[in-house]
Design a protein around this motif. Structure first.
Motif, PDB file in Angstrom:
ATOM      1  N   SER A 338      11.559  -2.056  17.753  1.00  0.00           N
ATOM      2  CA  SER A 338      12.693  -2.929  18.033  1.00  0.00           C
ATOM      3  C   SER A 338      13.029  -3.002  19.518  1.00  0.00           C
ATOM      4  N   ILE A 339      12.475  -2.082  20.328  1.00  0.00           N
ATOM      5  CA  ILE A 339      12.645  -2.226  21.779  1.00  0.00           C
ATOM      6  C   ILE A 339      11.365  -2.713  22.454  1.00  0.00           C
ATOM      7  N   LEU A 340      10.235  -2.637  21.756  1.00  0.00           N
ATOM      8  CA  LEU A 340       8.991  -3.170  22.301  1.00  0.00           C
ATOM      9  C   LEU A 340       8.832  -4.667  21.995  1.00  0.00           C
ATOM     10  N   SER A 341       9.131  -5.063  20.767  1.00  0.00           N
ATOM     11  CA  SER A 341       8.860  -6.437  20.329  1.00  0.00           C
ATOM     12  C   SER A 341       9.654  -7.504  21.066  1.00  0.00           C
ATOM     13  N   PRO A 342      10.951  -7.304  21.338  1.00  0.00           N
ATOM     14  CA  PRO A 342      11.671  -8.361  22.066  1.00  0.00           C
ATOM     15  C   PRO A 342      11.070  -8.660  23.435  1.00  0.00           C
ATOM     16  N   LEU A 352      15.924  -7.788  15.835  1.00  0.00           N
ATOM     17  CA  LEU A 352      15.524  -6.390  15.650  1.00  0.00           C
ATOM     18  C   LEU A 352      16.450  -5.378  16.328  1.00  0.00           C
ATOM     19  N   PRO A 353      16.896  -5.596  17.573  1.00  0.00           N
ATOM     20  CA  PRO A 353      17.792  -4.594  18.167  1.00  0.00           C
ATOM     21  C   PRO A 353      19.100  -4.411  17.401  1.00  0.00           C
ATOM     22  N   PHE A 354      19.441  -5.380  16.542  1.00  0.00           N
ATOM     23  CA  PHE A 354      20.667  -5.261  15.747  1.00  0.00           C
ATOM     24  C   PHE A 354      20.406  -4.543  14.425  1.00  0.00           C
ATOM     25  N   ALA A 355      19.137  -4.263  14.123  1.00  0.00           N
ATOM     26  CA  ALA A 355      18.779  -3.535  12.902  1.00  0.00           C
ATOM     27  C   ALA A 355      18.864  -2.037  13.163  1.00  0.00           C
ATOM     28  N   SER A 356      20.042  -1.596  13.562  1.00  0.00           N
ATOM     29  CA  SER A 356      20.222  -0.196  13.937  1.00  0.00           C
ATOM     30  C   SER A 356      21.690   0.177  13.822  1.00  0.00           C
ATOM     31  N   THR A 357      21.944   1.422  13.465  1.00  0.00           N
ATOM     32  CA  THR A 357      23.317   1.935  13.457  1.00  0.00           C
ATOM     33  C   THR A 357      23.694   2.515  14.810  1.00  0.00           C
ATOM     34  N   LEU A 358      22.714   2.599  15.734  1.00  0.00           N
ATOM     35  CA  LEU A 358      22.909   3.253  17.038  1.00  0.00           C
ATOM     36  C   LEU A 358      23.355   4.705  16.869  1.00  0.00           C
ATOM     37  N   CYS A 359      22.891   5.345  15.794  1.00  0.00           N
ATOM     38  CA  CYS A 359      23.295   6.732  15.530  1.00  0.00           C
ATOM     39  C   CYS A 359      22.625   7.719  16.481  1.00  0.00           C
ATOM     40  N   GLY A 360      21.511   7.315  17.108  1.00  0.00           N
ATOM     41  CA  GLY A 360      20.823   8.169  18.075  1.00  0.00           C
ATOM     42  C   GLY A 360      19.825   9.121  17.468  1.00  0.00           C
ATOM     43  N   SER A 361      19.625   9.083  16.154  1.00  0.00           N
ATOM     44  CA  SER A 361      18.671   9.998  15.524  1.00  0.00           C
ATOM     45  C   SER A 361      17.257   9.749  16.011  1.00  0.00           C
ATOM     46  N   CYS A 362      16.932   8.487  16.307  1.00  0.00           N
ATOM     47  CA  CYS A 362      15.592   8.154  16.799  1.00  0.00           C
ATOM     48  C   CYS A 362      15.329   8.827  18.145  1.00  0.00           C
ATOM     49  N   SER A 363      16.300   8.777  19.030  1.00  0.00           N
ATOM     50  CA  SER A 363      16.145   9.431  20.335  1.00  0.00           C
ATOM     51  C   SER A 363      16.068  10.942  20.183  1.00  0.00           C
ATOM     52  N   GLU A 364      16.798  11.458  19.206  1.00  0.00           N
ATOM     53  CA  GLU A 364      16.851  12.910  18.993  1.00  0.00           C
ATOM     54  C   GLU A 364      15.498  13.477  18.567  1.00  0.00           C
ATOM     55  N   VAL A 365      14.721  12.717  17.793  1.00  0.00           N
ATOM     56  CA  VAL A 365      13.441  13.234  17.299  1.00  0.00           C
ATOM     57  C   VAL A 365      12.258  12.811  18.157  1.00  0.00           C
ATOM     58  N   CYS A 366      12.448  11.882  19.087  1.00  0.00           N
ATOM     59  CA  CYS A 366      11.324  11.389  19.888  1.00  0.00           C
ATOM     60  C   CYS A 366      10.699  12.526  20.692  1.00  0.00           C
ATOM     61  N   PRO A 367       9.404  12.775  20.546  1.00  0.00           N
ATOM     62  CA  PRO A 367       8.774  13.912  21.233  1.00  0.00           C
ATOM     63  C   PRO A 367       8.698  13.751  22.748  1.00  0.00           C
ATOM     64  N   VAL A 368       8.816  12.513  23.244  1.00  0.00           N
ATOM     65  CA  VAL A 368       8.778  12.299  24.689  1.00  0.00           C
ATOM     66  C   VAL A 368      10.131  11.829  25.226  1.00  0.00           C
ATOM     67  N   LYS A 369      11.157  12.010  24.421  1.00  0.00           N
ATOM     68  CA  LYS A 369      12.546  11.784  24.825  1.00  0.00           C
ATOM     69  C   LYS A 369      12.815  10.368  25.331  1.00  0.00           C
ATOM     70  N   TYR A 377      20.790  -0.880  22.425  1.00  0.00           N
ATOM     71  CA  TYR A 377      22.089  -1.419  22.843  1.00  0.00           C
ATOM     72  C   TYR A 377      21.919  -2.376  24.020  1.00  0.00           C
ATOM     73  N   LYS A 378      21.031  -2.023  24.961  1.00  0.00           N
ATOM     74  CA  LYS A 378      20.822  -2.894  26.118  1.00  0.00           C
ATOM     75  C   LYS A 378      20.143  -4.203  25.717  1.00  0.00           C
ATOM     76  N   TRP A 379      19.215  -4.138  24.750  1.00  0.00           N
ATOM     77  CA  TRP A 379      18.594  -5.382  24.278  1.00  0.00           C
ATOM     78  C   TRP A 379      19.653  -6.283  23.632  1.00  0.00           C
ATOM     79  N   ARG A 380      20.603  -5.681  22.939  1.00  0.00           N
ATOM     80  CA  ARG A 380      21.666  -6.485  22.327  1.00  0.00           C
ATOM     81  C   ARG A 380      22.428  -7.268  23.393  1.00  0.00           C
ATOM     82  N   GLN A 381      22.677  -6.612  24.516  1.00  0.00           N
ATOM     83  CA  GLN A 381      23.381  -7.287  25.601  1.00  0.00           C
ATOM     84  C   GLN A 381      22.549  -8.440  26.160  1.00  0.00           C
TER      85      GLN A 381
END
Length: 460
Positions: A338-342, A352-369, A377-381
């Motif tokens: 959702s941040i690559l495709s736009p 796609l950037p709106f298909a998110s709760t912005l809960c941050g769980s994705c960032s929390e588990v990303c192995p490369v942070k 959120y920035k794509w939404r803007q």
């Protein structure tokens, strides 16, 4: 609202959610994989340090990408690998086709490669008369089923055992109704073994390219990439330009993170290193841009190129787990997609950037942070500023902002809303104007606001 014939994520998700049982099962299955990831990570006291180091290495790569790519190309050529550059999917596919033609390749096997899916290689070669055989088990299943992957690590995760049994019965002649995984896997093994023996060309993806040595690494759990490349005379490796790491010494950091993040394994079953073609064989490497340079130039979104394609963000995302990968209409679904495709087609992927709760769980588990939720959120803007006007939404947000800026008005309207929701007939609340109420009930109306409760209880 769909763009042309392309459904928005919400519309496509609604189709998937019609089968409530499947949606629930899909959710539970992916959450189980997320829990395996957590267990594997917790066994390493240095887990967070590994993530920090991996993120820093990728920062260096993105800041020195031009020089590292030239170093990688030079070393690879010195090793006897033929290197080509492709600015987009069309050039990539044409390179592959030309290599096949020049080497008289007639039968082709392919290991799992998200990049070749991105470039539409299978469809391109099939139109040229080639029978492209995907040799990853999940990929072969969806190839039989004439689908695209719904997940970048587990491409057939949307299918149940009985459905796979029916697919194998149709295409491999297995017993009708048989759905034992061992039996089905053995049938696939026997089927694919013959394809490996007959093939004279093999295509693989690349997990990591090493600038220092000119070699590259392919990670699989089934050994299918090894079978294809060892038996065929021609090996074509397809690599996105962001897949570089500077040194061989850096590889251990990523190998410890990749499989644990993806499936909860300590390491992939097969981690294969390719440095040069064997005597009498040929090895080709295609370095593909296809929008990556443009993404690199977007300061707010360049970190997305750190992605090592583990799929951890998908396994944890409450939206992806309930709506499936197909609802994203993109090669890479889920939060990272959702941040690559736009960046490749803003109009097509604007939902796609709106298909998110912005809960941050994705960032929390990303192995490369990767700061995935912040980029969403920035794509939404960006989409709100550059997209088509939405007067209703604009005025609603203005009204909401005005209410929230006036505490007394906010308190009054809050009390009014609580009373109205409590006493209004159900038909007035659950109607076509209430998107929230389509699939779920609103929570019970509280007797008081948190502010009121706090004012009464703060002394105690």
């Amino acid at each position: 609202m769909a763009t042309g014939s392309v459904k928005t994520h919400a519309a496509a998700a609604e189709e998937f959610l019609k089968d409530g049982e499947r949606s629930h099962w899909h959710d539970e299955t992916l959450w189980h994989v997320r829990q395996k990831r957590d267990t594997a990570a917790q066994k390493l006291p240095e887990w967070e340090s590994l993530r920090d180091v991996a993120s820093q290495i990728k920062d260096y790569v993105l800041s020195h990408l031009d020089g590292l790519l030239l170093q990688f190309e030079q070393k690879a050529r010195e090793n006897g690998i033929e290197v080509f550059w492709a600015k987009d999917a069309k050039e990539h596919n044409e390179h592959v086709y030309r290599i096949l033609q020049e080497n008289n390749v007639t039968k082709l096997v392919k290991s799992k490669s998200i990049l070749t899916e991105e470039c539409g290689l299978n469809h391109f070669l099939e139109e040229k008369g080639y029978d492209v055989v995907d040799t990853d088990l999940g990929e072969r299943i969806i190839q039989f089923n004439k689908q695209v992957p719904s997940h970048i690590v587990m491409p057939a995760i949307h299918l149940k055992k009985r459905e796979i049994g029916d697919i194998f019965h149709t295409h491999l002649g297995t017993e009708a109704g048989a759905d034992d995984p061992g039996y089905l896997t053995e049938a696939a093994r026997q089927h694919l073994r013959q394809k490996f023996i007959e093939a004279d060309g093999a295509v693989t993806g690349v997990n990591f390219g090493i600038a220092e040595t000119g070699g590259f690494v392919v990670c699989t759990n089934e050994g299918n990439a090894d079978m294809g490349t060892h038996l065929a005379d021609i090996h074509i490796a397809c690599m996105g330009i962001e897949k570089l790491i500077p040194r061989a010494a850096d590889l251990g950091v990523f190998l410890r993170l990749l499989a644990r993040s993806a499936t909860g394994q300590s390491i992939t079953n097969y981690t294969s290193h390719f440095h040069r073609p064997r005597p009498g064989k040929k090895m080709y490497l295609i370095l593909v841009d296809n929008g990556r340079t443009a993404q690199l130039g977007r300061e707010d979104f360049r970190n997305s190129l750190k992605c090592i394609r583990c799929g951890a963000c998908m396994n944890t995302c409450p939206i992806y787990r309930r709506s499936s990968g197909f609802s994203y209409n993109a090669t890479v679904p889920g939060p990272i997609g959702s941040i690559l495709s736009p960046g490749t087609d803003l109009k097509k992927h604007s939902s796609l950037p709106f298909a998110s709760t912005l809960c941050g769980s994705c960032s929390e588990v990303c192995p490369v942070k990767i700061n995935i939720h912040e980029q969403l959120y920035k794509w939404r803007q960006v989409i709100t500023e550059e997209g088509p006007p939405q007067p209703a939404k604009k005025w609603a947000m203005k009204f909401g902002g005005m209410v929230m800026s006036k505490p007394r008005l906010y308190d009054f309207l809050g009390k009014l809303a609580r009373r109205s929701l409590k006493n209004s007939p159900k038909g007035l609340i659950y109607n076509r104007f209430n998107a929230w109420g389509k699939k779920r009930d609103l929570p019970d109306v509280p007797k008081e606001s948190f502010k009121e409760w706090y004012q009464k209880n703060r002394k105690s």
